[in-house]
Design an enzyme around this catalytic site. Structure first.
Site, PDB file in Angstrom:
ATOM      1  N   ASP A 194       0.771  -1.233   0.000  1.00  0.00           N
ATOM      2  CA  ASP A 194       0.000   0.000   0.000  1.00  0.00           C
ATOM      3  C   ASP A 194       0.814   1.300   0.000  1.00  0.00           C
TER       4      ASP A 194
ATOM      5  N   CYS B  32     -20.641  -2.093 -20.265  1.00  0.00           N
ATOM      6  CA  CYS B  32     -21.227  -1.776 -18.952  1.00  0.00           C
ATOM      7  C   CYS B  32     -20.638  -0.465 -18.412  1.00  0.00           C
TER       8      CYS B  32
ATOM      9  N   CYS C 195     -15.426  -5.420 -18.616  1.00  0.00           N
ATOM     10  CA  CYS C 195     -16.488  -4.415 -18.497  1.00  0.00           C
ATOM     11  C   CYS C 195     -17.322  -4.310 -19.771  1.00  0.00           C
TER      12      CYS C 195
ATOM     13  N   CYS D 226     -19.135   1.432  -5.782  1.00  0.00           N
ATOM     14  CA  CYS D 226     -18.796   1.061  -7.167  1.00  0.00           C
ATOM     15  C   CYS D 226     -18.377  -0.413  -7.275  1.00  0.00           C
TER      16      CYS D 226
ATOM     17  N   CYS E 141     -21.054   1.129 -12.590  1.00  0.00           N
ATOM     18  CA  CYS E 141     -20.332   1.746 -11.469  1.00  0.00           C
ATOM     19  C   CYS E 141     -20.204   3.256 -11.655  1.00  0.00           C
TER      20      CYS E 141
ATOM     21  N   CYS F  68     -21.801   5.863  -8.850  1.00  0.00           N
ATOM     22  CA  CYS F  68     -20.957   6.634  -7.924  1.00  0.00           C
ATOM     23  C   CYS F  68     -21.689   7.926  -7.530  1.00  0.00           C
TER      24      CYS F  68
ATOM     25  N   CYS G  71     -13.808  11.265  -4.224  1.00  0.00           N
ATOM     26  CA  CYS G  71     -14.136   9.887  -3.803  1.00  0.00           C
ATOM     27  C   CYS G  71     -14.385   9.835  -2.297  1.00  0.00           C
TER      28      CYS G  71
HETATM   29  C1  B12 Z   1      -4.078   6.420  -4.073  1.00  0.00           C
HETATM   30  C2  B12 Z   1      -4.922   5.226  -3.715  1.00  0.00           C
HETATM   31  C3  B12 Z   1      -6.297   5.426  -3.545  1.00  0.00           C
HETATM   32  C4  B12 Z   1      -6.981   6.756  -3.874  1.00  0.00           C
HETATM   33  C5  B12 Z   1      -7.142   6.864  -5.407  1.00  0.00           C
HETATM   34  C6  B12 Z   1      -7.826   5.632  -6.029  1.00  0.00           C
HETATM   35  C7  B12 Z   1      -7.271   5.224  -7.386  1.00  0.00           C
HETATM   36  N1  B12 Z   1      -8.097   4.484  -8.120  1.00  0.00           N
HETATM   37  O1  B12 Z   1      -6.146   5.520  -7.731  1.00  0.00           O
HETATM   38  C8  B12 Z   1      -8.298   6.621  -3.056  1.00  0.00           C
HETATM   39  C9  B12 Z   1      -8.074   7.205  -1.663  1.00  0.00           C
HETATM   40  C10 B12 Z   1      -9.521   7.297  -3.674  1.00  0.00           C
HETATM   41  C11 B12 Z   1      -8.427   5.105  -2.947  1.00  0.00           C
HETATM   42  C12 B12 Z   1      -9.634   4.448  -2.769  1.00  0.00           C
HETATM   43  C13 B12 Z   1      -9.748   3.069  -2.676  1.00  0.00           C
HETATM   44  N2  B12 Z   1      -8.740   2.175  -2.541  1.00  0.00           N
HETATM   45 CO1  B12 Z   1      -6.865   2.658  -2.798  1.00  0.00          CO
HETATM   46  N3  B12 Z   1      -5.022   2.920  -3.136  1.00  0.00           N
HETATM   47  C14 B12 Z   1      -4.345   3.944  -3.553  1.00  0.00           C
HETATM   48  C15 B12 Z   1      -2.870   3.556  -3.739  1.00  0.00           C
HETATM   49  C16 B12 Z   1      -2.082   4.033  -2.509  1.00  0.00           C
HETATM   50  C17 B12 Z   1      -2.192   4.093  -5.018  1.00  0.00           C
HETATM   51  C18 B12 Z   1      -3.035   3.876  -6.305  1.00  0.00           C
HETATM   52  C19 B12 Z   1      -2.428   4.635  -7.474  1.00  0.00           C
HETATM   53  O2  B12 Z   1      -1.234   4.515  -7.761  1.00  0.00           O
HETATM   54  N4  B12 Z   1      -3.256   5.480  -8.139  1.00  0.00           N
HETATM   55  C20 B12 Z   1      -2.798   6.294  -9.227  1.00  0.00           C
HETATM   56  C21 B12 Z   1      -3.483   5.864 -10.526  1.00  0.00           C
HETATM   57  C22 B12 Z   1      -3.005   6.742 -11.681  1.00  0.00           C
HETATM   58  O3  B12 Z   1      -3.034   4.556 -10.795  1.00  0.00           O
HETATM   59  P1  B12 Z   1      -3.998   3.307 -10.904  1.00  0.00           P
HETATM   60  O4  B12 Z   1      -5.050   3.470  -9.832  1.00  0.00           O
HETATM   61  O5  B12 Z   1      -3.223   2.048 -10.923  1.00  0.00           O
HETATM   62  O6  B12 Z   1      -4.767   3.533 -12.273  1.00  0.00           O
HETATM   63  C23 B12 Z   1      -4.171   3.511 -13.556  1.00  0.00           C
HETATM   64  C24 B12 Z   1      -3.578   2.219 -14.033  1.00  0.00           C
HETATM   65  O7  B12 Z   1      -4.208   1.127 -13.354  1.00  0.00           O
HETATM   66  C25 B12 Z   1      -3.873   2.242 -15.538  1.00  0.00           C
HETATM   67  N5  B12 Z   1      -4.022   0.894 -16.079  1.00  0.00           N
HETATM   68  C26 B12 Z   1      -5.150   0.161 -16.116  1.00  0.00           C
HETATM   69  N6  B12 Z   1      -4.869  -1.050 -16.626  1.00  0.00           N
HETATM   70  C27 B12 Z   1      -3.544  -1.073 -16.936  1.00  0.00           C
HETATM   71  C28 B12 Z   1      -2.750  -2.060 -17.473  1.00  0.00           C
HETATM   72  C29 B12 Z   1      -1.368  -1.816 -17.652  1.00  0.00           C
HETATM   73  C30 B12 Z   1      -0.511  -2.921 -18.163  1.00  0.00           C
HETATM   74  C31 B12 Z   1      -0.811  -0.535 -17.326  1.00  0.00           C
HETATM   75  C32 B12 Z   1       0.637  -0.236 -17.530  1.00  0.00           C
HETATM   76  C33 B12 Z   1      -1.659   0.461 -16.770  1.00  0.00           C
HETATM   77  C34 B12 Z   1      -2.998   0.167 -16.591  1.00  0.00           C
HETATM   78  O8  B12 Z   1      -5.044   3.028 -15.697  1.00  0.00           O
HETATM   79  C35 B12 Z   1      -5.324   3.745 -14.531  1.00  0.00           C
HETATM   80  C36 B12 Z   1      -5.541   5.218 -14.827  1.00  0.00           C
HETATM   81  O9  B12 Z   1      -4.395   5.826 -15.339  1.00  0.00           O
HETATM   82  C37 B12 Z   1      -2.961   1.983  -3.807  1.00  0.00           C
HETATM   83  C38 B12 Z   1      -1.774   1.222  -3.222  1.00  0.00           C
HETATM   84  C39 B12 Z   1      -0.617   1.199  -4.189  1.00  0.00           C
HETATM   85  N7  B12 Z   1       0.583   1.461  -3.699  1.00  0.00           N
HETATM   86  O10 B12 Z   1      -0.789   0.922  -5.360  1.00  0.00           O
HETATM   87  C40 B12 Z   1      -4.266   1.690  -3.001  1.00  0.00           C
HETATM   88  C41 B12 Z   1      -5.157   0.567  -3.524  1.00  0.00           C
HETATM   89  C42 B12 Z   1      -5.304   0.757  -5.005  1.00  0.00           C
HETATM   90  N8  B12 Z   1      -6.447   0.835  -2.905  1.00  0.00           N
HETATM   91  C43 B12 Z   1      -7.119  -0.212  -2.593  1.00  0.00           C
HETATM   92  C44 B12 Z   1      -8.430  -0.196  -2.036  1.00  0.00           C
HETATM   93  C45 B12 Z   1      -8.906  -1.443  -1.310  1.00  0.00           C
HETATM   94  C46 B12 Z   1      -9.236   0.953  -2.169  1.00  0.00           C
HETATM   95  C47 B12 Z   1     -10.756   1.060  -1.951  1.00  0.00           C
HETATM   96  C48 B12 Z   1     -11.516  -0.134  -2.515  1.00  0.00           C
HETATM   97  C49 B12 Z   1     -11.037   1.223  -0.424  1.00  0.00           C
HETATM   98  C50 B12 Z   1     -12.511   1.438  -0.066  1.00  0.00           C
HETATM   99  N9  B12 Z   1     -13.350   0.417  -0.083  1.00  0.00           N
HETATM  100  O11 B12 Z   1     -12.876   2.534   0.282  1.00  0.00           O
HETATM  101  C51 B12 Z   1     -11.099   2.389  -2.692  1.00  0.00           C
HETATM  102  C52 B12 Z   1     -11.510   2.145  -4.149  1.00  0.00           C
HETATM  103  C53 B12 Z   1     -11.837   3.409  -4.902  1.00  0.00           C
HETATM  104  C54 B12 Z   1     -11.767   3.207  -6.404  1.00  0.00           C
HETATM  105  N10 B12 Z   1     -12.928   3.117  -7.046  1.00  0.00           N
HETATM  106  O12 B12 Z   1     -10.648   3.133  -6.959  1.00  0.00           O
HETATM  107  C55 B12 Z   1      -6.330  -1.481  -2.937  1.00  0.00           C
HETATM  108  C56 B12 Z   1      -6.795  -2.116  -4.257  1.00  0.00           C
HETATM  109  C57 B12 Z   1      -8.059  -2.882  -4.219  1.00  0.00           C
HETATM  110  C58 B12 Z   1      -8.506  -3.282  -5.613  1.00  0.00           C
HETATM  111  N11 B12 Z   1      -9.073  -4.472  -5.709  1.00  0.00           N
HETATM  112  O13 B12 Z   1      -8.354  -2.550  -6.567  1.00  0.00           O
HETATM  113  C59 B12 Z   1      -4.857  -0.906  -3.095  1.00  0.00           C
HETATM  114  C60 B12 Z   1      -3.982  -1.605  -4.130  1.00  0.00           C
HETATM  115  C61 B12 Z   1      -4.209  -1.016  -1.700  1.00  0.00           C
HETATM  116  C62 B12 Z   1      -3.710  -2.435  -1.418  1.00  0.00           C
HETATM  117  N12 B12 Z   1      -2.429  -2.597  -1.176  1.00  0.00           N
HETATM  118  O14 B12 Z   1      -4.449  -3.388  -1.441  1.00  0.00           O
HETATM  119  N13 B12 Z   1      -7.210   4.504  -3.105  1.00  0.00           N
HETATM  120  S1  SF4 Z   2     -19.896  -2.158 -12.887  1.00  0.00           S
HETATM  121 FE1  SF4 Z   2     -18.096  -1.023 -13.634  1.00  0.00          FE
HETATM  122  S2  SF4 Z   2     -16.349  -2.326 -13.146  1.00  0.00           S
HETATM  123 FE2  SF4 Z   2     -18.186  -3.612 -13.030  1.00  0.00          FE
HETATM  124  S3  SF4 Z   2     -18.387  -4.545 -15.058  1.00  0.00           S
HETATM  125 FE3  SF4 Z   2     -19.640  -2.682 -15.047  1.00  0.00          FE
HETATM  126  S4  SF4 Z   2     -18.260  -1.097 -15.855  1.00  0.00           S
HETATM  127 FE4  SF4 Z   2     -16.956  -2.825 -15.249  1.00  0.00          FE
HETATM  128  S1  SF4 Z   3     -15.470   4.329  -3.809  1.00  0.00           S
HETATM  129 FE1  SF4 Z   3     -15.206   6.392  -4.662  1.00  0.00          FE
HETATM  130  S2  SF4 Z   3     -15.414   6.036  -6.877  1.00  0.00           S
HETATM  131 FE2  SF4 Z   3     -16.335   4.234  -5.871  1.00  0.00          FE
HETATM  132  S3  SF4 Z   3     -18.551   4.746  -5.635  1.00  0.00           S
HETATM  133 FE3  SF4 Z   3     -17.496   5.347  -3.745  1.00  0.00          FE
HETATM  134  S4  SF4 Z   3     -17.091   7.531  -4.087  1.00  0.00           S
HETATM  135 FE4  SF4 Z   3     -17.450   6.650  -6.091  1.00  0.00          FE
END
Ligand code: B12
Ligand code: SF4
Ligand code: SF4
Length: 334
Positions: free
Chosen positions: A121, A180, A177, A234, A183, A187, A203
């Site tokens: 994390d 669909c 997805c 979501c 989500c 939200c 969020c």
């Molecule tokens: C910052 C963060 C948050 C933020 C921002 C959320 C977000 N989606 O980024 C906030 C506080 C809102 C948050 C909320 C939650 N989080 Co959070 N969070 C993080 C954290 C610390 C960093 C994520 C990050 O780097 N975000 C920056 C964006 C740009 O990166 P990204 O999310 O990966 O998205 C990009 C890529 O995935 C890319 N992408 C998609 N497919 C592919 C494929 C390839 C090959 C490549 C290269 C890129 C790519 O597209 C996206 C957009 O650019 C991680 C832990 C970690 N160190 O990774 C936990 C983490 C993602 N969180 C987690 C959890 C559990 C949650 C919540 C479910 C908690 C809750 N129930 O309230 C919610 C979910 C909200 C949501 N709908 O995403 C879990 C993941 C769970 C899961 N199954 O996804 C993590 C991994 C923590 C852990 N160690 O388990 N979180």
């Molecule tokens: S609810 Fe959102 S994450 Fe789930 S299948 Fe539909 S579009 Fe994908």
């Molecule tokens: S976790 Fe964040 S993105 Fe997902 S439904 Fe709740 S407010 Fe919206």
């Protein structure tokens, strides 16, 4: 070169439900930089730090060759609770760190001379991206990492090694997805600004956990009508999550997850000390949780909570006072 089968077996033995391997190649820069440039990290300043490490794990472990993605399924029940599922049991960080420690020890014993880096994390590692590369699932439109077996009810950990393996996975060639967008429409704060991109500032997960020492913007408060820590909306609405599998005993919900929002708003320090330490809820703290509960009571216009809110209005914490005052305003005159 080490055996991938042996490494994955060690991960399984350490307690992880799934594990996968990918090559430690740099992550395309726009994956993170576009999100930061748009300000979607809100006040998560640490997301803006150590960016180069996030994009290239060789900066975390010199000569890194392999990334091991580790998945644990935490789903337990469909019982209603104001606490997001991942936080209902023992703090997942502790569970993942314990398992990671076991794995690191067994890797060092099995493969002499190998160096490693472990992350859960908070480390500068893009855990979802690595889990996708390891073929364990996909990032779905809700921004969550979603697996075939467990849906998105999983948490992640990551281990980096400076040795090559004899086999690596590839990302799954699928978009579960399709057309669909349930989500995105569900939200309550429109925080999913486009497919797979979440604006943290909007969020409820961020507002209830990370922003616990300030006030929640007024426009978002009416949406806080069910959760006081995290948000699962979501994920709850996602058709890919309809057949969850029960997670291990370390994720078993604790008694606090069965408390009502009113009880959490009225929580004494003694109750906080009995319910909260050892869970992820500790991050929001005593004041943050009561602040969130006060918002939630106002959001649902719980007239039976007037007494609790009156008491909170003279609390020592200004954010609790502000939340209780707002909530009483929502209840209207008695
Ligand atoms: C910052 C963060 C948050 C933020 C921002 C959320 C977000 N989606 O980024 C906030 C506080 C809102 C948050 C909320 C939650 N989080 Co959070 N969070 C993080 C954290 C610390 C960093 C994520 C990050 O780097 N975000 C920056 C964006 C740009 O990166 P990204 O999310 O990966 O998205 C990009 C890529 O995935 C890319 N992408 C998609 N497919 C592919 C494929 C390839 C090959 C490549 C290269 C890129 C790519 O597209 C996206 C957009 O650019 C991680 C832990 C970690 N160190 O990774 C936990 C983490 C993602 N969180 C987690 C959890 C559990 C949650 C919540 C479910 C908690 C809750 N129930 O309230 C919610 C979910 C909200 C949501 N709908 O995403 C879990 C993941 C769970 C899961 N199954 O996804 C993590 C991994 C923590 C852990 N160690 O388990 N979180
Ligand atoms: S609810 Fe959102 S994450 Fe789930 S299948 Fe539909 S579009 Fe994908
Ligand atoms: S976790 Fe964040 S993105 Fe997902 S439904 Fe709740 S407010 Fe919206």
């Amino acid at each position: 070169m080490i055996s991938s089968a042996r490494l994955l077996q060690l991960a399984h033995d350490a307690g992880f439900d799934r594990a996968g391997l990918s090559r430690a190649e740099p992550i395309p820069r726009e994956t993170l930089l576009d999100w930061l440039a748009a300000g979607h990290h809100a006040d998560l300043d640490w997301m803006n730090e150590r960016v180069e490490e996030r994009l290239d794990v060789t900066r975390l472990l010199p000569n890194a060759k392999t990334v091991v993605s580790l998945v644990c399924n935490y789903w337990h029940t469909d019982d209603a609770s104001p606490i997001a599922r991942y936080a209902r049991g023992r703090d997942y960080h502790a569970t993942m760190r314990d398992r990671l420690r076991t794995l690191r020890r067994s890797v060092r014993t099995a493969f002499a001379g190998v160096s490693d880096y472990g992350a859960v994390d908070a480390n500068p590692v893009m855990e979802k991206v690595w889990a996708v590369r390891a073929g364990l699932g996909t990032v779905t439109k809700n921004g969550c990492f979603t697996t075939h077996d467990f849906g998105s009810w999983v948490v992640l950990a990551t281990m980096i090694l400076d040795v090559e393996c004899d086999a690596y996975a590839s990302p799954l060639d699928e978009d579960p997805c399709g057309r669909c967008r349930i989500c995105i429409d569900a939200c309550p704060t429109s925080a999913i600004v486009k497919d797979r991109v979440v604006d943290a500032g909007a969020c409820l997960s961020y507002q209830t956990i990370e922003n616990a020492e300030d006030s929640v913007p007024e426009s978002l408060r009416p949406a806080l009508n069910g959760f006081i820590f995290g948000c699962d909306i979501c994920q709850d609405v996602c058709p890919l999550n309809v057949t969850p599998i029960k997670g291990g005993s370390r994720f078993e919900p604790r008694s606090v997850s069965r408390e009502s929002i009113r009880a959490l708003a009225a929580m004494s320090k003694a109750e906080f000390d009995a319910w909260i330490p050892g869970t992820a809820l500790a991050r929001a703290g005593f004041d943050g949780l009561r602040r969130n509960a006060a918002y939630a009571l106002g959001a649902v216009k719980d007239t039976g909570a007037r007494g609790v809110l009156e008491k909170l209005r003279s609390d020592a914490n200004p954010h609790v006072v502000e939340a209780a005052t707002w909530a009483l305003g929502k209840l209207g005159a008695s």
